[in-house]
Design a protein around this motif. Sequence first.
Motif, PDB file in Angstrom:
ATOM      1  N   ILE A 126      54.124 -18.481  11.216  1.00  0.00           N
ATOM      2  CA  ILE A 126      53.632 -18.576  12.478  1.00  0.00           C
ATOM      3  C   ILE A 126      52.197 -17.690  12.590  1.00  0.00           C
ATOM      4  O   ILE A 126      51.382 -18.471  13.730  1.00  0.00           O
ATOM      5  CB  ILE A 126      55.099 -17.268  13.215  1.00  0.00           C
ATOM      6  CG1 ILE A 126      56.142 -18.082  12.918  1.00  0.00           C
ATOM      7  CG2 ILE A 126      54.239 -17.247  14.670  1.00  0.00           C
ATOM      8  CD1 ILE A 126      57.191 -16.652  13.948  1.00  0.00           C
ATOM      9  N   LEU A 127      51.969 -16.783  11.684  1.00  0.00           N
ATOM     10  CA  LEU A 127      50.349 -16.229  12.056  1.00  0.00           C
ATOM     11  C   LEU A 127      49.188 -17.162  11.915  1.00  0.00           C
ATOM     12  O   LEU A 127      48.854 -17.280  12.542  1.00  0.00           O
ATOM     13  CB  LEU A 127      50.495 -15.020  11.559  1.00  0.00           C
ATOM     14  CG  LEU A 127      51.044 -14.004  11.542  1.00  0.00           C
ATOM     15  CD1 LEU A 127      51.099 -12.129   9.732  1.00  0.00           C
ATOM     16  CD2 LEU A 127      50.658 -13.183  12.566  1.00  0.00           C
ATOM     17  N   TYR A 129      50.053 -20.927  12.020  1.00  0.00           N
ATOM     18  CA  TYR A 129      50.023 -21.271  13.006  1.00  0.00           C
ATOM     19  C   TYR A 129      48.469 -21.147  14.341  1.00  0.00           C
ATOM     20  O   TYR A 129      47.986 -21.553  14.732  1.00  0.00           O
ATOM     21  CB  TYR A 129      51.047 -21.864  12.956  1.00  0.00           C
ATOM     22  CG  TYR A 129      51.211 -22.683  14.760  1.00  0.00           C
ATOM     23  CD1 TYR A 129      51.078 -24.287  14.591  1.00  0.00           C
ATOM     24  CD2 TYR A 129      51.216 -22.465  15.623  1.00  0.00           C
ATOM     25  CE1 TYR A 129      50.898 -24.898  15.476  1.00  0.00           C
ATOM     26  CE2 TYR A 129      51.446 -22.929  17.027  1.00  0.00           C
ATOM     27  CZ  TYR A 129      51.056 -24.828  16.823  1.00  0.00           C
ATOM     28  OH  TYR A 129      51.126 -24.939  17.918  1.00  0.00           O
ATOM     29  N   GLY A 130      49.102 -19.551  14.566  1.00  0.00           N
ATOM     30  CA  GLY A 130      48.565 -19.572  15.777  1.00  0.00           C
ATOM     31  C   GLY A 130      46.760 -18.621  15.342  1.00  0.00           C
ATOM     32  O   GLY A 130      45.824 -19.260  16.496  1.00  0.00           O
ATOM     33  N   CYS A 131      46.804 -18.640  13.761  1.00  0.00           N
ATOM     34  CA  CYS A 131      45.130 -18.488  13.630  1.00  0.00           C
ATOM     35  C   CYS A 131      44.605 -19.721  13.610  1.00  0.00           C
ATOM     36  O   CYS A 131      43.238 -20.248  14.407  1.00  0.00           O
ATOM     37  CB  CYS A 131      45.112 -17.755  12.225  1.00  0.00           C
ATOM     38  SG  CYS A 131      45.421 -16.363  11.858  1.00  0.00           S
ATOM     39  N   HIS A 133      44.681 -22.626  15.546  1.00  0.00           N
ATOM     40  CA  HIS A 133      45.121 -22.702  16.837  1.00  0.00           C
ATOM     41  C   HIS A 133      44.025 -22.441  17.576  1.00  0.00           C
ATOM     42  O   HIS A 133      43.508 -22.398  18.143  1.00  0.00           O
ATOM     43  CB  HIS A 133      46.501 -22.718  17.721  1.00  0.00           C
ATOM     44  CG  HIS A 133      46.673 -22.733  18.842  1.00  0.00           C
ATOM     45  ND1 HIS A 133      46.362 -24.318  19.574  1.00  0.00           N
ATOM     46  CD2 HIS A 133      46.843 -21.771  20.513  1.00  0.00           C
ATOM     47  CE1 HIS A 133      46.493 -24.335  21.174  1.00  0.00           C
ATOM     48  NE2 HIS A 133      46.945 -22.725  21.270  1.00  0.00           N
ATOM     49  N   LEU A 134      43.748 -20.915  17.643  1.00  0.00           N
ATOM     50  CA  LEU A 134      43.013 -19.923  18.518  1.00  0.00           C
ATOM     51  C   LEU A 134      40.844 -20.704  17.612  1.00  0.00           C
ATOM     52  O   LEU A 134      40.273 -20.906  18.162  1.00  0.00           O
ATOM     53  CB  LEU A 134      42.755 -18.417  17.438  1.00  0.00           C
ATOM     54  CG  LEU A 134      44.042 -18.054  18.339  1.00  0.00           C
ATOM     55  CD1 LEU A 134      44.256 -16.822  18.160  1.00  0.00           C
ATOM     56  CD2 LEU A 134      43.705 -18.250  19.757  1.00  0.00           C
ATOM     57  N   ARG A 137      40.213 -23.808  18.886  1.00  0.00           N
ATOM     58  CA  ARG A 137      40.125 -23.748  20.231  1.00  0.00           C
ATOM     59  C   ARG A 137      38.456 -22.907  20.041  1.00  0.00           C
ATOM     60  O   ARG A 137      38.136 -24.089  21.604  1.00  0.00           O
ATOM     61  CB  ARG A 137      40.853 -22.281  21.307  1.00  0.00           C
ATOM     62  CG  ARG A 137      40.967 -22.562  22.421  1.00  0.00           C
ATOM     63  CD  ARG A 137      42.171 -21.483  22.861  1.00  0.00           C
ATOM     64  NE  ARG A 137      41.833 -21.375  24.684  1.00  0.00           N
ATOM     65  CZ  ARG A 137      42.796 -20.794  25.159  1.00  0.00           C
ATOM     66  NH1 ARG A 137      43.792 -20.165  24.448  1.00  0.00           N
ATOM     67  NH2 ARG A 137      42.855 -20.919  26.148  1.00  0.00           N
TER      68      ARG A 137
END
Length: 221
Positions: A126-127, A129-131, A133-134, A137
């Motif tokens: 999860i972490l 994937y979040g990194c 994604h950021l 972006r």
Amino acid sequence: MGITIQNITGNTAMVIWPKMASCADSFYSVMYHPNWNSMLSSYSRKNFQKEERVPASRSSFVVENLTPLTTYILCVTCQSANPSSDQCRTFHTLEQDPASASNTKKELALGIWLTSSVLLLIIAGILLYGCLHLLCRKRREQPQGQNRTSEDDNGRTQTKSTAQTSEEFGRQSRLMQDTEGQNPGGIQLATIIENPLTCKEPTVQTSKSQELAPMTGQYSA
């Protein structure tokens, strides 16, 4: 009915019984209960805590998950019938084997480790994937910001050039107005200043014509 109980440990026990002709086409019921009190409990099927069904082809069964240092009563009947006293036996479980206890602890520790590992992998995924994604972006937002900055700079440059041009035009207009106010023939003066060589010839010719004009009149007189 000759029921025997063998290989008793802290958690298991083996029960052996002779085959009954009435159960040839059915099954045997192995019922057992801890801490049996014959004075308060009757030999009724509903009073037993556990019941296992064994095929009629077998005449033995290993009872598992028993409590160490506990007295049990065990009965064997045909087709879940209520047992009689001659179909039951009591036995006492032993202390828990240290090897089995260590195995149980190992299994418990292994289960906890596997569960924690799976949870950590899920959290790490999860972490990650979040990194990602950021990061994607931010990479998308940087070109847009640069384009906006260049557009703003171009707009400011054009505004400054327009303002400078308007200021220069205003200065030239004020200079022209001041020149016209001081000299009524401001337009000719501005022309003379811009092109002095062109303006000198008409001036000389005019003076010569003015000098020739009276002389011609004198000769005619």
